[in-house]
Design an enzyme around this catalytic site. Structure first.
Site, PDB file in Angstrom:
ATOM      1  N   GLY A 151       0.805  -1.214   0.000  1.00  0.00           N
ATOM      2  CA  GLY A 151       0.000   0.000   0.000  1.00  0.00           C
ATOM      3  C   GLY A 151       0.842   1.269   0.000  1.00  0.00           C
ATOM      4  N   ARG A 191      -3.076 -11.805  -4.671  1.00  0.00           N
ATOM      5  CA  ARG A 191      -4.471 -11.554  -4.275  1.00  0.00           C
ATOM      6  C   ARG A 191      -5.168 -10.836  -5.422  1.00  0.00           C
ATOM      7  NH1 ARG A 191      -3.975  -5.917  -3.676  1.00  0.00           N
ATOM      8  NH2 ARG A 191      -1.964  -5.273  -2.865  1.00  0.00           N
TER       9      ARG A 191
END
Ligand code: ADP
Ligand code: ADP
Ligand code: MG
Length: 465
Positions: free
Chosen positions: A169, A297
């Site tokens: 992130g 993911r």
């Protein structure tokens, strides 16, 4: 009979727009859904959409969305037979993937052992090198000794990046311009990574200046792997993507072929199962690309790929993780047109992106050909202050890039999210900028542009209010 038939009930261990997106995919597959919620999310759109809702704990993520014990109990109590982790939270946690499997449930992601290799950035670099995929020049594995690390930084040449191996992130990254900064920042990066990710491991990479971020979507079934072409995500703030496209308009067919096959080679080298993204930095002046990391993911920006390939990647990942074969060969994956996604956050772009939770009202969602809005909103919804500020993603598709930018611009004009400031005015201003229209950008471009153009964002907001 395929194993996928054995899944009847899927528990969603995440929140926000991605929880809603996963529920939609589960419905496509005829699965029942259980939404795990924190105390702050009992009124969320995902909770309203799901067949069942299970409370897993207090608002703070460590008490709920990162609380694997509570999530596994919720799955057991509701007789769910699979868990989808979404993105962030436990999605790249190998221990959680193992625990789900040990509980006799299907984890919608790769096995724990794959996450251990590819989810750790330093380990993934080594795997990429072994698979013949070019990596950014840097350390072999983690750096532990400061003098050795400094010698290495001097060899590869400043500026260098110090990166947390467990980071994500956009966090856990420091840039050192010289030896003095390196000595000061490396210990900082390490202790910050320990606090943020529970892992102090750091490694060193050369800073690639004026590069583009280009990434390849892959899907594997543990035996075979295919790609769904690339996305470009060069428009970033604080190393986080804000605007993403598919395909990359900066990539030639020859580079595309090399890039996509490098990603598939890497996926095959670990017998990848699930949806994944192989991220690269791309130098469009030389045609060179370098592996930076793999996300094991579903990614935030997966819809742009779905728009150009006409596929449902969340459905696909549930199928392969339940043990179904890919059932798809590379030659059947065709792309057409151009898609753009922008991330709508509850932040004020005219005020240094200050987060602004509030109560949504006057929601108006644009409709029409080639327009999609993946979100978590309804009128009267109070945005909880505890989590990421992403509200939703506006995605457009058009036959070519210029038309896609135009369609985005007009869809943004028709999108109304009342009650709180959002990043929408930023995207209107970006869509109007000549550089974005010409795709003359790189990963550092937007922050520099913001310094000169904040007034444009402010004005636009005032005139639309
Ligand atoms: P994408 O690569 O899908 O664009 P981002 O990097 O924006 O994803 O991350 C998606 C979400 O997951 C964000 O909320 C981000 O803060 C979170 N996230 C990503 N990696 C990690 C990590 N290693 N630890 C904690 N949160 C993470
Ligand atoms: P995260 O896990 O936070 O997504 P990444 O390693 O993918 O971390 O890097 C995030 C962003 O930081 C990249 O998209 C890019 O803009 C920048 N970045 C990462 N590595 C480098 C590098 N070696 N040189 C220049 N920029 C980099
Ligand atoms: Mg990344």
């Amino acid at each position: 009979m395929s194993q996928a038939r054995q899944i009847r009930k899927l528990l969603i261990a995440n929140r926000g727009e991605i929880a809603c997106r996963v529920i939609r995919a589960a419905r496509e597959l005829g699965l029942e859904t259980v939404q795990a919620v924190s105390e702050a999310d009992t009124e969320s759109l995902a909770a309203r959409m799901a067949d069942e809702v299970k409370l897993i704990g207090a608002p703070h993520p460590t008490k709920s969305y990162l609380n694997s014990g509570a999530i596994l109990s919720a799955a057991r109590d509701s007789c769910a037979d699979a868990i989808h982790p979404g993105y962030g939270f436990l999605s790249e946690n190998a221990g959680f993937a193992d625990a789900v499997k040990q509980a006799g449930l299907v984890f919608i992601g790769p096995p724990g052992e794959t996450i251990r290799i590819m989810g750790d950035k330093a380990a993934a670099r080594a795997q990429a090198r072994d698979a013949g995929v070019p990596t950014v020049p840097g350390s072999d594995g983690l750096v532990t000794d400061m003098d050795d690390a400094l010698t290495l930084a001097e060899t590869i040449g400043f500026p260098v990046m110090i990166k947390a191996s467990a980071g994500g992130g956009g966090r856990g990254i420091r840039v050192a311009e010289n030896a003095g900064e390196f000595r000061r920042l490396a210990p900082q990066a390490s202790s910050e990574a320990a606090a943020a990710f529970g892992d102090s491991g750091i490694y060193v990479e050369k800073l690639i200046e004026n590069a583009r971020h280009v990434e390849v979507q892959v899907l594997g079934d543990g035996f075979d792997a295919v790609h769904f072409f690339e996305r470009e995500c060069s428009l970033q703030r604080r190393r986080q993507k804000v605007w993403e496209e598919a395909p990359s308009a900066a990539v030639s067919e020859a580079v595309r072929a090399r890039l996509c096959s490098a990603a598939v080679d890497l996926a095959k080298s670990v017998n990848y199962r699930g949806a994944g993204t192989v991220e690269f930095l791309y130098n469009d002046a030389t045609g060179e690309f370098y592996f930076i990391e793999m996300n094991t993911r579903i990614q935030v920006e997966h819809p742009v790929t779905e728009m150009i390939c006409g596929t449902d990647l969340v459905v696909d990942m549930i199928r392969v993780c339940a043990g179904e074969p890919l059932g798809l060969t590379q030659d059947r994956i065709i792309r057409t047109g151009h898609a753009i996604e922008v991330r709508l956050n509850a932040e004020d772009p005219a005020n240094n992106f200050m987060p602004f939770p509030g109560i949504v009202n006057g929601l108006r969602i644009p409709e029409g050909d080639g327009i999609r809005f993946d979100h978590m909103l309804y009128d009267g919804y109070a945005i909880p202050p505890f989590y990421d500020s992403l509200l939703g993603k506006l995605i457009v598709w058009a036959p070519d890039r210029a038309q896609a930018v135009f369609r985005l611009r007009s869809a943004l004009d028709r999108l109304e999210i009342g009650g709180l400031p959002t990043t929408a005015p930023l995207f209107t201003a970006l869509a109007d900028s000549a550089e974005v229209q010409a795709n003359a950008v790189h990963t550092g471009w937007m922050e520099a542009w913001l310094e000169q153009n904040t007034d444009k964002i402010t004005r636009r907001r005032e005139t639309t209010e």
